[in-house]
Design an enzyme around this catalytic site. Sequence first.
Site, PDB file in Angstrom:
ATOM      1  N   TYR A   1      -2.812  -0.469  10.493  1.00 55.74           N
ATOM      2  CA  TYR A   1      -2.750  -0.926   9.106  1.00 55.74           C
ATOM      3  C   TYR A   1      -1.468  -0.438   8.444  1.00 55.74           C
ATOM      4  O   TYR A   1      -0.777  -1.199   7.756  1.00 55.74           O
ATOM      5  CB  TYR A   1      -3.971  -0.423   8.338  1.00 55.74           C
ATOM      6  CG  TYR A   1      -4.064  -0.956   6.931  1.00 55.74           C
ATOM      7  CD1 TYR A   1      -4.498  -2.264   6.698  1.00 55.74           C
ATOM      8  CD2 TYR A   1      -3.738  -0.164   5.839  1.00 55.74           C
ATOM      9  CE1 TYR A   1      -4.591  -2.756   5.414  1.00 55.74           C
ATOM     10  CE2 TYR A   1      -3.826  -0.652   4.546  1.00 55.74           C
ATOM     11  CZ  TYR A   1      -4.262  -1.950   4.338  1.00 55.74           C
ATOM     12  OH  TYR A   1      -4.342  -2.438   3.059  1.00 55.74           O
TER      13      TYR A   1
ATOM     14  N   SER B   1       0.863  -1.177   0.000  1.00 52.77           N
ATOM     15  CA  SER B   1       0.000   0.000   0.000  1.00 52.77           C
ATOM     16  C   SER B   1       0.902   1.230   0.000  1.00 52.77           C
ATOM     17  O   SER B   1       2.072   1.154   0.400  1.00 52.77           O
ATOM     18  CB  SER B   1      -0.879   0.006   1.261  1.00 52.77           C
ATOM     19  OG  SER B   1      -1.536   1.251   1.427  1.00 52.77           O
TER      20      SER B   1
END
Length: 268
Positions: free
Chosen positions: A144, A131
């Site tokens: 996260y 990501s």
Amino acid sequence: MERKIALVTGASSGIGAAVAQRLAGAGYKVYGTSRRGAQGGSAGFEMIALDVTSDASVQQAVATVVQREGRIDLLVNNAGFGVAPAGAEESSMEQTQAIFDTNVFGVMRMTRAVLPQMRRQRAGRIVHMGSVLGFLPMPYGALYAATKHAIEGYSESLDHELRNWGIRSIVVEPAYTKTPFDANLLEPDAVLDAYRDVRAAVTGRLKELMQGAEGPDVVADTVLEAAQAPRPKLRYTAGRLAKRLRLLRTLAPSAMMDAGLRKDLHLA
């Protein structure tokens, strides 16, 4: 030419399903995985049951593919989840351990399970779903972001270890992507009133950003590029926003990035 064999975790929906379909369309024989197994299947690929948090389940799924096909050419580590916007201290240690068990240790379990076969083949490619939050901070998404930072370091280090066997480890870095992922975020399990207003504000801003997000096919195309590149890069950004953010992170002064991030998320 013999079809290559791909194993894609978390392939029942969203990015994982798009990746599995794209690989199948490019000629791979694809095994997708989910905890539900065949119930999440698609016409383009076969689904098998797999829980990436279980050593036994991981070993069984990999053994099934090797038994049927005799090899695994590509592993796409896509399975993962996030926690809804919240302060880092609003998640208990149990919830923190759960997200790491899937997003980080699940990746490591899968990678360790396929490596003996790939070393025997002296060939293979492992693509990890990272990501932009693997190279950027995410206020109110710290857990996260921490898992994706971990994957960046793991993948690049692993790549240096494995090249002598013809195996490469690569990270694909999407930005906001329109998938059911956001609808399935876990709620924080230790909510504090001190974060209530900013939690609501960040949640609202992220919903706005998702309205203009690119679809999962953009990520799937990038995974295919990483899987097929004769001389793969260590990391690939997926989509226009991800490319811009990587460029800014590389070239912009840190103070500018800091201020821009806070402004974009409407932080005081």
